[in-house]
Scaffold this active site. Structure first.
Site, mmCIF file in Angstrom:
data_model
loop_
_atom_site.group_PDB
_atom_site.id
_atom_site.type_symbol
_atom_site.label_atom_id
_atom_site.label_comp_id
_atom_site.label_asym_id
_atom_site.label_seq_id
_atom_site.Cartn_x
_atom_site.Cartn_y
_atom_site.Cartn_z
ATOM 1 N N SER A 122 0.973 -1.111 0.026
ATOM 2 C CA SER A 122 -0.104 0.039 -0.034
ATOM 3 C C SER A 122 0.719 1.160 -0.052
ATOM 4 O O SER A 122 1.749 1.510 -0.770
ATOM 5 C CB SER A 122 -0.995 -0.015 1.549
ATOM 6 O OG SER A 122 -1.838 0.847 1.029
ATOM 7 N N ASP A 259 -2.354 6.567 -4.211
ATOM 8 C CA ASP A 259 -1.267 5.913 -3.259
ATOM 9 C C ASP A 259 -0.652 4.950 -4.065
ATOM 10 O O ASP A 259 -0.997 4.574 -5.262
ATOM 11 C CB ASP A 259 -2.014 5.723 -1.896
ATOM 12 C CG ASP A 259 -3.064 4.193 -2.058
ATOM 13 O OD1 ASP A 259 -3.491 4.109 -3.162
ATOM 14 O OD2 ASP A 259 -2.957 3.652 -0.997
ATOM 15 N N ASP A 261 -0.929 1.692 -4.201
ATOM 16 C CA ASP A 261 -1.870 0.625 -4.657
ATOM 17 C C ASP A 261 -3.161 0.990 -5.383
ATOM 18 O O ASP A 261 -3.765 0.124 -5.637
ATOM 19 C CB ASP A 261 -1.880 -0.675 -3.734
ATOM 20 C CG ASP A 261 -2.987 -0.210 -2.554
ATOM 21 O OD1 ASP A 261 -2.661 0.802 -2.094
ATOM 22 O OD2 ASP A 261 -3.355 -1.053 -1.928
ATOM 23 N N ASP A 263 -6.069 2.562 -4.139
ATOM 24 C CA ASP A 263 -7.243 2.448 -3.597
ATOM 25 C C ASP A 263 -7.668 3.749 -2.867
ATOM 26 O O ASP A 263 -8.688 3.770 -2.182
ATOM 27 C CB ASP A 263 -7.309 1.101 -2.560
ATOM 28 C CG ASP A 263 -6.309 1.028 -1.488
ATOM 29 O OD1 ASP A 263 -5.537 2.011 -1.362
ATOM 30 O OD2 ASP A 263 -6.085 0.080 -0.804
ATOM 31 N N GLU A 344 -13.101 7.613 4.495
ATOM 32 C CA GLU A 344 -12.123 7.646 5.431
ATOM 33 C C GLU A 344 -11.134 8.961 5.392
ATOM 34 O O GLU A 344 -10.810 9.072 4.404
ATOM 35 C CB GLU A 344 -11.264 6.388 5.444
ATOM 36 C CG GLU A 344 -11.356 5.114 6.118
ATOM 37 C CD GLU A 344 -10.571 4.136 6.246
ATOM 38 O OE1 GLU A 344 -10.032 4.010 7.416
ATOM 39 O OE2 GLU A 344 -10.446 3.350 5.344
ATOM 40 N N SER A 346 -8.008 8.831 5.570
ATOM 41 C CA SER A 346 -6.973 8.655 5.026
ATOM 42 C C SER A 346 -7.154 8.566 3.593
ATOM 43 O O SER A 346 -6.185 8.481 2.473
ATOM 44 C CB SER A 346 -6.630 7.123 5.198
ATOM 45 O OG SER A 346 -7.497 6.050 4.863
ATOM 46 N N HIS A 348 -9.648 6.366 1.688
ATOM 47 C CA HIS A 348 -10.114 5.416 1.094
ATOM 48 C C HIS A 348 -11.780 5.865 0.998
ATOM 49 O O HIS A 348 -12.472 6.075 2.189
ATOM 50 C CB HIS A 348 -10.198 3.886 2.033
ATOM 51 C CG HIS A 348 -8.743 3.621 2.443
ATOM 52 N ND1 HIS A 348 -8.499 2.465 1.307
ATOM 53 C CD2 HIS A 348 -7.613 3.385 2.977
ATOM 54 C CE1 HIS A 348 -7.027 2.229 1.520
ATOM 55 N NE2 HIS A 348 -6.737 2.521 2.708
#
Length: 499
Positions: A122, A259, A261, A263, A344, A346, A348
């Site tokens: 990630s 990011d 990966d 997501d 989220e 972050s 997500h």
């Protein structure tokens, strides 16, 4: 038989080449993360594959799985070791090659495969690796499944079976992009900075944005697993600042950062202002609730209080459900509540039927951000942001704390705040109005200013976030007060970034 894994081995020894190394702390709450070679060797990855195949059999899930890997120097090797373990457990493996995590989740639907194992670190720094796993689309493993997987692997309690097979799926990336772009065409010509931090998203995000009609300004889109500029993490201020500079230089309408990966998605507005993902979530909730009044949105405990207080959302009977931080937790909660989306802090974002399939996909998030702009032709990104009620919030700040001690520290912090509340002790000079302990502790004072402390689920860190609807000074006061409570615990180290 396959050797039982051990938790510590010295590299460049006979034992290292003949014994699986699997450090127990790599099994996190909802996925797995290790420092490759120091905490996990290739035989350890084989053991993980055997354990996952054993768990799928135990769960009664058909032994068929989609897998892919992110762009790291070692990810393909790790994936092949994982595949060998899976096949030894009788699993039929569909390999989609170099991929984003959401591409692997999409493969569960497109290939009609029940399980997934995506090899990715990630947004973690180079040297890390990990696996995101699931056996029931669109959700991924949570603590129960991860706990059982840990037991199987560390005990070497593997089930070997015939019937394992391998299939490489050609051009799956194109299939994924075709699905995302289907039916999406922007009427408004938008100039977009696509920032990828030299991570995996660079192979896919610019192509998608061009296909839906954007003028793309690439930023670090060339794949380079050394990550020469900064770690591909749109929550990291280094990446956000680079995006902001590029937006101002190019005159772009918006900057979108992905990011490692793919997501997660981070956003910078047309003025170069970095908008934290929870505020983007409020903006998207405002936009989507016009189309779907009365919708439910799941948000993590790190996120702004605006989801529950914004007058515009309240006027459309929007329901906000604050839940545990973590992609697996929010994904599962969105599915359980049949929520329209989950957000989220972050970055997500989880868009559910009819605007998605329920899993987190940074590229789909980018589409929704651009469609929001498209539906507001007279407004810029900064206009939409300025329309939100003003709050002062911090980025996610992470002081170091060892995996072995971080949960104990959080338990002490929770107990400390609970005693303060019970004794009527003021915090930052105000009465404690509310404590939320669904995931760490979120303490809110009388004026709505709040601070959060929780344990990171995927790194040896704690997580601290603060916000105030009153002033920047109150936000900073809350941070210093929360930090003072943390400093009562000598196990807590330095922050990665602070306000």
């Amino acid at each position: 038989m396959f050797p039982t894994p051990v938790s510590d081995l010295a590299p460049n020894t006979y034992a290292y080449e003949t014994t699986p190394l699997v450090k127990p702390t790599g099994f996190r709450e909802y996925d797995a993360r290790w420092l490759f070679e120091k905490e996990l060797n290739l035989m350890g990855v084989q053991a993980l594959g055997l354990g996952l195949g054993t768990l799928l059999h135990e769960m009664g899930v058909p032994l068929e799985l989609a897998t892919g890997h992110d762009y790291r120097a070692y990810s393909a090797s790790i994936k092949l070791a994982l595949i060998s373990g899976l096949m030894a457990a009788g699993v039929r493996v569909h390999d989609i090659g170099l991929a984003l995590s959401p591409m692997a989740y999409f493969a569960q639907f497109a290939l009609d495969v029940p399980a997934v194992a995506m090899v990715t670190a990630s947004h973690n720094d180079n040297g890390w690796t990990g696996v995101k796993m699931g056996a029931q689309r669109p959700v991924t493993f949570g603590p129960v499944e991860m706990g059982r997987l840990k037991e199987i692997v560390l005990a070497g309690a593997f089930r070997f079976a015939e019937g394992g097979s391998y299939r490489y799926v050609e051009n799956f990336g194109q299939r994924y992009l075709d699905d995302l772009a289907s039916g999406v065409k922007l009427s408004r010509k938008l100039k977009v900075v696509a920032a990828c931090g030299n991570g995996t998203a660079g192979a896919f995000a610019p192509k998608l944005l061009e296909r839906i009609g954007c003028e793309v300004v690439p930023l670090d889109t060339e794949l380079d697993y050394n990550f020469p500029h900064y770690n591909p993490n749109p929550e990291d201020l280094h990446m956000l600042h680079a995006m902001a500079d590029k937006v101002r230089e190019s005159g772009a309408d918006v900057g979108l950062g992905f990011d490692g990966d793919g997501d997660r998605c981070g956003v910078v507005d047309n003025t170069g202002e970095e908008i934290f993902a929870d505020k983007i979530g409020v903006m998207l909730a405002r936009d989507l609730s016009k189309l779907y009044p009365g919708a439910t949105f799941v948000v993590d405990v790190k996120s702004t209080g605006l989801f529950a207080t914004d007058p515009e959302l309240l006027s459309r009977n929007v329901k906000a459900d604050y839940w545990k931080t973590g992609h697996s937790y929010i994904k599962r909660r969105v599915t359980e509540l049949k929520a329209l989306a989950g957000f989220e802090k972050s970055g997500h974002f989880f868009f559910n039927t009819p605007v998605g399939r329920g899993y987190d996909d940074g590229l789909l998030t980018a589409i929704h951000v651009l469609q929001m702009l498209d539906r507001n032709p007279g407004k810029s990104m900064s206009d939409l942001y300025a329309a939100l009620p003003k709050t002062w919030g911090s980025p996610t700040m992470s002081p170091h704390c060892a995996d072995e001690t971080k949960y104990g520290v959080v338990d002490k912090v929770i107990a400390r705040f609970q005693k303060m509340e019970a004794d009527g002790v003021a915090f930052t000079g105000q009465k404690i109005r509310d404590l939320v302990t669904v995931n760490g502790v979120r303490v809110t004072t009388a004026d709505g200013t709040w601070g959060l402390v929780r344990a990171s689920s995927n790194k040896p860190e704690l997580v601290v976030v603060v916000e105030s609807p009153v002033s920047e000074a109150r936000m900073r006061e809350m941070f210093h007060a929360v930090d003072a409570v943390l400093r009562e615990n000598p196990e807590v180290g330095a922050y990665n970034q602070t306000i």
